[in-house]
Write a protein that holds these residues in place. Sequence first.
Motif, PDB file in Angstrom:
ATOM      1  N   ALA A   9       0.850  -1.285  -0.009  1.00 38.37           N
ATOM      2  CA  ALA A   9       0.267  -0.142   0.023  1.00 38.37           C
ATOM      3  C   ALA A   9       0.406   1.401   0.181  1.00 38.37           C
ATOM      4  CB  ALA A   9      -0.512   0.138   1.616  1.00 38.37           C
ATOM      5  N   ASP A  10       0.491   2.197  -0.543  1.00 38.23           N
ATOM      6  CA  ASP A  10       0.696   3.364   0.055  1.00 38.23           C
ATOM      7  C   ASP A  10       1.362   4.110   1.441  1.00 38.23           C
ATOM      8  OD1 ASP A  10       1.228   4.120  -2.914  1.00 38.23           O
ATOM      9  OD2 ASP A  10      -0.349   4.745  -2.237  1.00 38.23           O
ATOM     10  N   VAL A  11      -0.131   3.615   2.050  1.00 44.08           N
ATOM     11  CA  VAL A  11       0.376   4.447   3.471  1.00 44.08           C
ATOM     12  C   VAL A  11      -0.723   2.544   4.343  1.00 44.08           C
ATOM     13  CG1 VAL A  11      -0.333   5.133   5.151  1.00 44.08           C
ATOM     14  CG2 VAL A  11       0.317   6.085   3.229  1.00 44.08           C
ATOM     15  N   ILE A  12      -0.354   2.466   4.859  1.00 44.14           N
ATOM     16  CA  ILE A  12      -0.329   1.655   6.399  1.00 44.14           C
ATOM     17  C   ILE A  12      -1.088   2.467   7.631  1.00 44.14           C
ATOM     18  CG2 ILE A  12      -0.132  -0.689   7.537  1.00 44.14           C
ATOM     19  CD1 ILE A  12       1.764  -1.842   5.579  1.00 44.14           C
ATOM     20  N   VAL A  13      -1.557   2.048   7.445  1.00 47.82           N
ATOM     21  CA  VAL A  13      -3.174   2.513   8.986  1.00 47.82           C
ATOM     22  C   VAL A  13      -3.365   1.602  10.271  1.00 47.82           C
ATOM     23  CG1 VAL A  13      -4.949   4.029  10.077  1.00 47.82           C
ATOM     24  CG2 VAL A  13      -4.315   4.566   7.548  1.00 47.82           C
ATOM     25  N   VAL A  14      -2.654   1.718  10.827  1.00 45.58           N
ATOM     26  CA  VAL A  14      -3.025   0.858  12.275  1.00 45.58           C
ATOM     27  C   VAL A  14      -3.465   0.850  13.104  1.00 45.58           C
ATOM     28  CG1 VAL A  14      -1.536  -0.644  14.321  1.00 45.58           C
ATOM     29  CG2 VAL A  14      -0.162  -0.124  12.086  1.00 45.58           C
ATOM     30  N   VAL A  34      -4.685   2.290   0.444  1.00 45.24           N
ATOM     31  CA  VAL A  34      -3.829   1.820   1.448  1.00 45.24           C
ATOM     32  C   VAL A  34      -5.059   1.100   2.413  1.00 45.24           C
ATOM     33  CG1 VAL A  34      -5.187   3.587   3.923  1.00 45.24           C
ATOM     34  CG2 VAL A  34      -5.383   4.674   1.918  1.00 45.24           C
ATOM     35  N   LEU A  35      -3.790   0.545   3.575  1.00 46.33           N
ATOM     36  CA  LEU A  35      -4.829  -1.176   4.311  1.00 46.33           C
ATOM     37  C   LEU A  35      -4.500  -0.514   5.615  1.00 46.33           C
ATOM     38  CD1 LEU A  35      -4.268  -4.132   3.825  1.00 46.33           C
ATOM     39  CD2 LEU A  35      -1.950  -3.639   4.319  1.00 46.33           C
ATOM     40  N   LEU A  36      -5.899  -0.341   5.895  1.00 50.05           N
ATOM     41  CA  LEU A  36      -6.803  -0.389   7.364  1.00 50.05           C
ATOM     42  C   LEU A  36      -6.626  -1.702   7.730  1.00 50.05           C
ATOM     43  CD1 LEU A  36      -7.996   1.943   8.909  1.00 50.05           C
ATOM     44  CD2 LEU A  36     -10.195   1.495   7.983  1.00 50.05           C
ATOM     45  N   LEU A  37      -5.831  -1.452   8.849  1.00 52.66           N
ATOM     46  CA  LEU A  37      -5.342  -2.747   9.256  1.00 52.66           C
ATOM     47  C   LEU A  37      -6.544  -2.775  11.351  1.00 52.66           C
ATOM     48  CD1 LEU A  37      -1.887  -3.544   9.285  1.00 52.66           C
ATOM     49  CD2 LEU A  37      -3.986  -4.447   7.790  1.00 52.66           C
ATOM     50  N   GLU A  38      -6.982  -3.527  11.308  1.00 49.34           N
ATOM     51  CA  GLU A  38      -7.885  -3.368  12.357  1.00 49.34           C
ATOM     52  C   GLU A  38      -7.743  -4.893  13.135  1.00 49.34           C
ATOM     53  OE1 GLU A  38     -10.482  -3.224  15.845  1.00 49.34           O
ATOM     54  OE2 GLU A  38      -9.815  -1.754  15.202  1.00 49.34           O
ATOM     55  N   ALA A 123     -10.306   2.337   0.543  1.00 52.48           N
ATOM     56  CA  ALA A 123      -8.947   1.523   1.644  1.00 52.48           C
ATOM     57  C   ALA A 123      -9.646   0.148   1.902  1.00 52.48           C
ATOM     58  CB  ALA A 123      -9.819   2.494   3.029  1.00 52.48           C
ATOM     59  N   VAL A 124      -9.030  -0.484   2.096  1.00 51.51           N
ATOM     60  CA  VAL A 124      -8.483  -2.233   2.091  1.00 51.51           C
ATOM     61  C   VAL A 124      -8.815  -1.985   3.861  1.00 51.51           C
ATOM     62  CG1 VAL A 124      -7.805  -4.136   1.622  1.00 51.51           C
ATOM     63  CG2 VAL A 124      -7.840  -2.686  -0.268  1.00 51.51           C
ATOM     64  N   LEU A 125     -10.202  -2.728   4.562  1.00 51.03           N
ATOM     65  CA  LEU A 125      -9.686  -2.969   5.606  1.00 51.03           C
ATOM     66  C   LEU A 125      -9.694  -4.292   6.304  1.00 51.03           C
ATOM     67  CD1 LEU A 125     -10.714  -2.189   8.489  1.00 51.03           C
ATOM     68  CD2 LEU A 125     -13.503  -2.651   7.963  1.00 51.03           C
ATOM     69  N   ARG A 126      -8.731  -4.573   6.582  1.00 48.26           N
ATOM     70  CA  ARG A 126      -8.533  -6.345   6.933  1.00 48.26           C
ATOM     71  C   ARG A 126      -8.656  -6.762   8.683  1.00 48.26           C
ATOM     72  NH1 ARG A 126      -3.608  -7.321   3.363  1.00 48.26           N
ATOM     73  NH2 ARG A 126      -5.026  -7.952   0.544  1.00 48.26           N
ATOM     74  N   VAL A 156       2.174 -12.296   8.237  1.00 48.64           N
ATOM     75  CA  VAL A 156       2.426 -11.883   7.734  1.00 48.64           C
ATOM     76  C   VAL A 156       3.059 -10.316   8.221  1.00 48.64           C
ATOM     77  CG1 VAL A 156       0.943 -10.859   6.071  1.00 48.64           C
ATOM     78  CG2 VAL A 156       0.166 -13.086   7.131  1.00 48.64           C
ATOM     79  N   THR A 157       3.420  -9.960   6.709  1.00 49.01           N
ATOM     80  CA  THR A 157       4.241  -9.041   6.512  1.00 49.01           C
ATOM     81  C   THR A 157       3.678  -8.175   5.809  1.00 49.01           C
ATOM     82  OG1 THR A 157       6.139 -10.039   6.882  1.00 49.01           O
ATOM     83  CG2 THR A 157       6.520  -7.934   5.582  1.00 49.01           C
ATOM     84  N   TYR A 158       3.602  -6.670   6.208  1.00 50.10           N
ATOM     85  CA  TYR A 158       2.386  -5.924   5.551  1.00 50.10           C
ATOM     86  C   TYR A 158       3.131  -4.481   5.398  1.00 50.10           C
ATOM     87  CZ  TYR A 158      -1.881  -7.808   5.925  1.00 50.10           C
ATOM     88  OH  TYR A 158      -1.697  -8.965   6.517  1.00 50.10           O
ATOM     89  N   ARG A 159       4.298  -4.268   3.773  1.00 49.28           N
ATOM     90  CA  ARG A 159       4.885  -2.983   3.522  1.00 49.28           C
ATOM     91  C   ARG A 159       4.173  -1.923   3.117  1.00 49.28           C
ATOM     92  NH1 ARG A 159      10.249  -4.463   4.247  1.00 49.28           N
ATOM     93  NH2 ARG A 159      10.474  -7.023   4.680  1.00 49.28           N
ATOM     94  N   ALA A 160       4.772  -0.352   3.365  1.00 49.60           N
ATOM     95  CA  ALA A 160       4.247   0.609   2.861  1.00 49.60           C
ATOM     96  C   ALA A 160       6.018   1.516   3.310  1.00 49.60           C
ATOM     97  CB  ALA A 160       3.287   1.476   3.424  1.00 49.60           C
ATOM     98  N   PRO A 161       5.644   2.977   2.344  1.00 51.73           N
ATOM     99  CA  PRO A 161       6.374   4.073   2.911  1.00 51.73           C
ATOM    100  C   PRO A 161       6.063   4.632   3.955  1.00 51.73           C
ATOM    101  CG  PRO A 161       5.407   4.471   0.783  1.00 51.73           C
ATOM    102  CD  PRO A 161       4.907   3.049   0.891  1.00 51.73           C
ATOM    103  N   LEU A 162       4.812   4.469   4.706  1.00 45.33           N
ATOM    104  CA  LEU A 162       4.042   5.261   4.852  1.00 45.33           C
ATOM    105  C   LEU A 162       3.473   4.543   6.293  1.00 45.33           C
ATOM    106  CD1 LEU A 162       3.613   8.830   4.038  1.00 45.33           C
ATOM    107  CD2 LEU A 162       5.499   7.997   5.569  1.00 45.33           C
ATOM    108  N   VAL A 163       3.754   4.783   7.515  1.00 53.94           N
ATOM    109  CA  VAL A 163       2.019   4.091   8.217  1.00 53.94           C
ATOM    110  C   VAL A 163       2.235   5.184   9.456  1.00 53.94           C
ATOM    111  CG1 VAL A 163       2.086   2.235  10.111  1.00 53.94           C
ATOM    112  CG2 VAL A 163       3.954   1.766   7.914  1.00 53.94           C
ATOM    113  N   VAL A 164       1.078   4.787   9.577  1.00 52.37           N
ATOM    114  CA  VAL A 164      -0.163   5.676  10.861  1.00 52.37           C
ATOM    115  C   VAL A 164      -0.370   4.514  11.887  1.00 52.37           C
ATOM    116  CG1 VAL A 164      -2.078   6.347  11.045  1.00 52.37           C
ATOM    117  CG2 VAL A 164      -1.629   7.350   9.344  1.00 52.37           C
TER     118      VAL A 164
END
Length: 426
Positions: A9-14, A34-38, A123-126, A156-164
């Motif tokens: 993703a461009d940004v991963i939101v935790v 955007v990858l939104l992880l919950e 956004a992709v919500l997981r 699992v590993t997720y990669r992005a240049p920015l993380v929130v």
Amino acid sequence: MKEPADRDADVIVVGAGPGGSTTAFHLASHGLNVLLLEKTEFPREKVCGDGLTPRAVKQLINMGIDTSPEAGWLRNKGLRVIGGGVRLELDWPDLASFPDYGLTRTRLDFDDLLAKRAVEAGAVLRTNTNVTGPVLDAAGRVVGVEALVGRGKEPVTYRAPLVVSADGVSARFPLALGIAKREDRPMGVAVRRYYRCAAKANDDYLESWLELRSKESDGKLLPGYGWIFGMGDGRINVGLGVLNSSKAYQKTNYRQMLLDWMSSTPEEWGLTDESNADGGIQGAALPMGFNRTPHYTRGLLLVGDSGGMVNPFNGEGIAYAMESGELAAEVMIQALARAEGPERERALSAYPTELKARYGGYYRLGGVFVKMIGNPQVMKLATKHGMPHPTLMRFVLKLLANLTDPRGGDAMDRVINGLSRLAPAV
């Protein structure tokens, strides 16, 4: 923006609470991946007063959310303050910058609604994805996250240049990077419970109790402040908070204190009848006044409770989580449009700078306020001499709820804005 093969993703939101979902919504609305992880699954419950001031309502409107009663919201006109033998109803101020109504809705519905809105924006919500720590490059920069996914806890590993980091008061993600909470900033704890109460379930004012008393102890004054918010579904949200400036902080059975306060409420409300309770008493910490910094470092941005952004004056966290999420998204959109390296870092540095400009002076004032009201005598005098004066209390409402017009406005707005500008930023 084309997505390189080595990123998810461009940004991963935790975290998909209000701050995380708002961040994801605004990023996705501008075309970013955007990858939104919950870590849990929706719908899920959170400990909160469930009351939204006009600041939070503005953010909902910015996200295109229908806030009408027909859409399941209970609107309120303002704040009812009870203390010093006085009962005062204060309407939300009429401002150009904010709507003139507040809302209530359970976090069970609210968080789910915001997460769905982020998904609608792209956004992709997981869900059921428990982020356990950062992925760092050779320079120590955050370039992704490690997570355990599903019931089998598959790594699992997720990669992005920015993380929130929007993972709430636990802030496990920034803690993994050594970003600890600051002990020189305000902190609070709150407990709440739902009750079935037809008498107050549709109340059109949020209710704030400045004095809590126990019938079981002959009217003994309890520490802290309380609230009763109608939910519009036959229930009310009843809770209390204690600040770390109080001697009772972490030395009190807060759950028992809530029951002690309920013992003094009118019998017709039914709050002393356990059969009217809907669920147990739950508690949570309130991280206030930027109690975790820096808000940006090495590819990581902190949003909402993760960055300690609860308002010290009133314990409100949702509005500031959503506002910081929108700001973080604006900064990241500009940053990712620049080349990786110094230019991008310059853009990202605008995030903590703007947070400090918006809230730093106001939160400094809030820190002073917390220390003052932690003294029961000061609180008693303020309640006794302030409550009988409606004009003063309208000023206090504007100050505590941070509801002013930044430009123009009335004399109260100019005083509050001037104090915030003059106070050294935290």
